[in-house]
Each structure stands twice: as C-alpha cells, then as structure tokens.
Scaffold this motif. Structure first.
Motif, short mmCIF file in Angstrom:
data_model
loop_
_atom_site.label_atom_id
_atom_site.label_comp_id
_atom_site.label_asym_id
_atom_site.label_seq_id
_atom_site.Cartn_x
_atom_site.Cartn_y
_atom_site.Cartn_z
N ARG A 1 -1.95 5.11 5.11
CA ARG A 1 -1.89 4.92 3.66
C ARG A 1 -2.09 6.18 2.85
N ARG B 1 -12.90 -1.93 7.35
CA ARG B 1 -12.97 -3.38 7.55
C ARG B 1 -13.87 -3.94 6.47
N ASP C 1 -4.11 1.69 8.42
CA ASP C 1 -4.17 0.24 8.65
C ASP C 1 -4.01 0.02 10.15
N THR D 1 -8.93 -5.36 13.80
CA THR D 1 -10.09 -4.49 13.97
C THR D 1 -10.94 -4.82 15.18
N SER E 1 0.83 -1.20 0.00
CA SER E 1 0.00 0.00 0.00
C SER E 1 0.87 1.25 0.00
#
Length: 151
Positions: free
Chosen positions: A84, A32, A108, A112, A2
């Motif tokens: 990112r 997510r 990121d 989660t 990324s």
C-alpha cells in the motif's frame, strides 16, 4: 480501494539506493486492527534484542516488491497480496561496515494467521500506541505509519 506503490516509485527507490551506494533491504508493516507484527530474534544473553519488522535483503536482480513478498513469506509464512505505502527508510552500517538502506512498506496479507516462524524465536502483535521494544529508527517508521493510517 487502497493506494498502492507504483512500479515507478519502486524503481526510483532502487535507483536512489544504488546512486547513494547503499545495499537495499526491505521491511514490512503488517497491521491487524491497529496492532503490528513484530518478530523477536533468538537470544540467549541477559539483554533482550529489539524487536524487528519482517523483511529481507534484496537479492541481485530482485525487485523491491519481490523482496518484500519473499521476506514476509520466508519469515512468517504469510502471503503479501498488496503493497500500500512506502512508509519511510533509514540508513545504517551493516556488521561488516557496508552502508545499508532499509526501506519500509505497509502491506496487505491474505490472512494474518497462522504465522510460521523460520528464523525467529517468537512474534507479537503490538499496539501502535504502546511502548515497543524496538530501535528508535523502527519507532520513527511506526510513528509515520500510525500518522498515515490515522490521517
């Protein structure tokens, strides 16, 4: 891999906020599988406050990246592993009439869940394409993010 926000981009954003006389605050977009994490404030009134993205006020001598990681950790217990994209920002006046610039970043996280709320009543994983109880400014940020990830 990324793309990541470069240190020079963070510095440019901080410098521009300072030049413009705005206090920087940061918000984080945690995705997510096409759903983003939104937080609900404690509210006792008849009208529900808009949902918000996790974030923080940037402390003196703190970098934007440090503020993003700290804000996510303090509000959700999640650990940021990368930043990112700078998705966008908007300016507003704080309750005490000081100019603020809220800068938003796609991040990121290590995992989660579990989410540990410290200053909010509840959290939601909300689909990007659904009706969201957010301000028009946050809606624009999320629309920009959706266009970024969908191409």
């Amino acid at each position: 891999m990324s793309p990541t926000v470069s240190e020079s981009e963070f510095e440019d954003l901080s410098r521009q906020a300072e030049i413009d006389g705005t206090a920087p605050r940061v918000g984080a977009i945690i995705d997510r599988g096409g759903q983003v994490l939104l937080l609900e404030r404690h509210d006792t009134g008849p009208i529900k406050a808009p949902l918000k993205l996790p974030g923080a006020t940037v402390l003196p001598r703190e970098s934007l990246a440090e503020a993003v990681a700290r804000g996510v950790r303090e509000e959700t217990g999640l650990v940021v592993t990368g930043i990112r994209h700078h998705v966008g920002d908007f300016d507003y006046l704080s309750p005490d009439a000081h100019p603020v610039r809220r800068l938003h970043f796609a991040v990121d996280v290590a995992t989660t869940d579990p989410i540990h709320l410290t200053a909010h009543a509840r959290y939601y994983w909300a689909p990007l394409d659904g009706e969201l109880r957010v301000t028009s400014s946050i809606r624009r940020i999320l629309d920009t993010y959706r266009n970024l990830v969908l191409g």
